[in-house]
Design a protein around this motif. Sequence first.
Motif, mmCIF file in Angstrom:
data_model
loop_
_atom_site.group_PDB
_atom_site.id
_atom_site.type_symbol
_atom_site.label_atom_id
_atom_site.label_comp_id
_atom_site.label_asym_id
_atom_site.label_seq_id
_atom_site.Cartn_x
_atom_site.Cartn_y
_atom_site.Cartn_z
ATOM 1 N N GLN A 163 -0.982 -22.473 -4.083
ATOM 2 C CA GLN A 163 -1.463 -21.454 -3.139
ATOM 3 C C GLN A 163 -2.049 -22.099 -1.873
ATOM 4 O OE1 GLN A 163 -3.938 -18.426 -5.039
ATOM 5 N NE2 GLN A 163 -2.710 -18.574 -6.904
ATOM 6 N N ARG A 167 -0.738 -21.464 1.960
ATOM 7 C CA ARG A 167 -1.574 -21.082 3.109
ATOM 8 C C ARG A 167 -1.252 -21.962 4.322
ATOM 9 N NH1 ARG A 167 -5.389 -20.375 -0.966
ATOM 10 N NH2 ARG A 167 -6.332 -22.458 -0.758
ATOM 11 N N ALA A 185 -1.383 -12.434 -8.589
ATOM 12 C CA ALA A 185 -1.876 -11.082 -8.273
ATOM 13 C C ALA A 185 -1.282 -10.587 -6.951
ATOM 14 C CB ALA A 185 -3.404 -11.117 -8.187
ATOM 15 N N ALA A 186 -1.086 -9.301 -6.894
ATOM 16 C CA ALA A 186 -0.442 -8.691 -5.721
ATOM 17 C C ALA A 186 -1.183 -9.037 -4.429
ATOM 18 C CB ALA A 186 -0.366 -7.182 -5.912
ATOM 19 N N HIS A 187 -2.536 -9.040 -4.489
ATOM 20 C CA HIS A 187 -3.274 -9.315 -3.239
ATOM 21 C C HIS A 187 -3.053 -10.746 -2.771
ATOM 22 C CE1 HIS A 187 -6.283 -10.983 -6.067
ATOM 23 N NE2 HIS A 187 -6.697 -11.698 -5.032
ATOM 24 N N VAL A 188 -2.838 -11.646 -3.742
ATOM 25 C CA VAL A 188 -2.566 -13.044 -3.358
ATOM 26 C C VAL A 188 -1.195 -13.130 -2.698
ATOM 27 C CG1 VAL A 188 -2.210 -15.398 -4.233
ATOM 28 C CG2 VAL A 188 -4.056 -13.956 -5.171
ATOM 29 N N GLU A 189 -0.225 -12.459 -3.306
ATOM 30 C CA GLU A 189 1.122 -12.439 -2.707
ATOM 31 C C GLU A 189 1.071 -11.859 -1.300
ATOM 32 O OE1 GLU A 189 4.327 -10.512 -4.768
ATOM 33 O OE2 GLU A 189 4.301 -11.983 -6.400
ATOM 34 N N ASP A 190 0.315 -10.785 -1.158
ATOM 35 C CA ASP A 190 0.230 -10.136 0.164
ATOM 36 C C ASP A 190 -0.401 -11.075 1.191
ATOM 37 O OD1 ASP A 190 -0.547 -6.827 -1.221
ATOM 38 O OD2 ASP A 190 1.333 -7.973 -1.044
ATOM 39 N N GLN A 191 -1.507 -11.736 0.788
ATOM 40 C CA GLN A 191 -2.206 -12.649 1.730
ATOM 41 C C GLN A 191 -1.265 -13.768 2.184
ATOM 42 O OE1 GLN A 191 -5.447 -14.033 -0.683
ATOM 43 N NE2 GLN A 191 -6.728 -12.201 -0.336
ATOM 44 N N GLU A 193 2.003 -13.660 2.002
ATOM 45 C CA GLU A 193 3.338 -13.117 2.335
ATOM 46 C C GLU A 193 4.399 -13.873 1.534
ATOM 47 O OE1 GLU A 193 1.802 -12.451 6.904
ATOM 48 O OE2 GLU A 193 3.931 -12.947 6.599
#
Length: 331
Positions: A163, A167, A185-191, A193
């Motif tokens: 991760q 970044r 987690a979805a929020h990690v994927e979103d952050q 992209e």
Amino acid sequence: MKKRPLVVVTRRLPDVVETRMRELFDARLNHDDRPMTPDELATAVREADVLVPTVTDRIDAALLAQSGPNFKLIANFGNGVDNIDVQSALDRGITVTNTPGVLTEDTADMTMGLILTVPRRIAEGARVVPDDHEWSGWSPTWMLGRRIWGKRLGIVGMGRIGQAVARRAKAFGLSIHYHNRRRVAAHVEDQLEATYWESLDQMLARMDIVSVNCPHTPATYHLLSARRLKLLKKEAYVVNTARGEVIDENALARMLEAGDLAGAALDVFENEPAVNPKLVKLARQNKVVLLPHLGSATLEGRIDMGEKVIVNIKTYMDGHRPPDRVLPSML
Ligand code: 8YV
């Protein structure tokens, strides 16, 4: 007065860490610039309370069978514990700890540096110092590398380091893709992209650059097998700052030699500290960049790792559960 534990450290650590260890423990520090021999490791586990190994020290069942009555803690100087038979240690009542979290950013920096460098460093004819010690003058078609901006980066292993790499790579304009045992987690994927690929095969076939950032476990041994490496595009690059065992090194060497892969950067090797001679030959041909396991090698990072080792030992010796205890279920 409480007896200070005999702590054997297999390699030289930063001075500030060694000084602190001498203050707290009966510290036996190896200052030879080489790994300890199997006999020296056997003596250590026979006599010591604690062993502080590093990544090239093989702490297997045969060695642990020689451990003495006082030997109770393996405080690994490192995050990865694939050098240790953790189950055998636990079966003998020996606790294992590691140093997670403090080398994430340094290793990700090194990985990003290699992702940026390799497509330019392995450009046709690119040399750090040209053979003739003078350049034939700049030319529009001289030592052309490959752009990474806008390219697809496939991360194999999306844990802390994966991760952190994502970044960095996102900031450099790479399209982020990943394969992992479990979807993050979805929020990690979103952050990030980041696009998840359940199929490693399908991801590898479509990537421009692949970064290996997963631990070495029985499940990831030769995860990038000869078959999977052949799925890569000929113009793709492979970067490995995780563990050499995750890639079939001989298969990778064959592909680089045949020109079936654009290039690779390896900071880790299957049989460290030895380096596959086929890779050394390819490095001389400027087809691969090799580094001696420098991913986390910053002074600050080594000090942070040493401080975690000290806390793990002190906590254990005070009769408490060490903060960085390793269990087989975590591997
Ligand atoms: C360490 C590493 O330098 O921590 C790890 O897992 O691979 C390296 O970053 C090495 O483990 C030191 O023993």
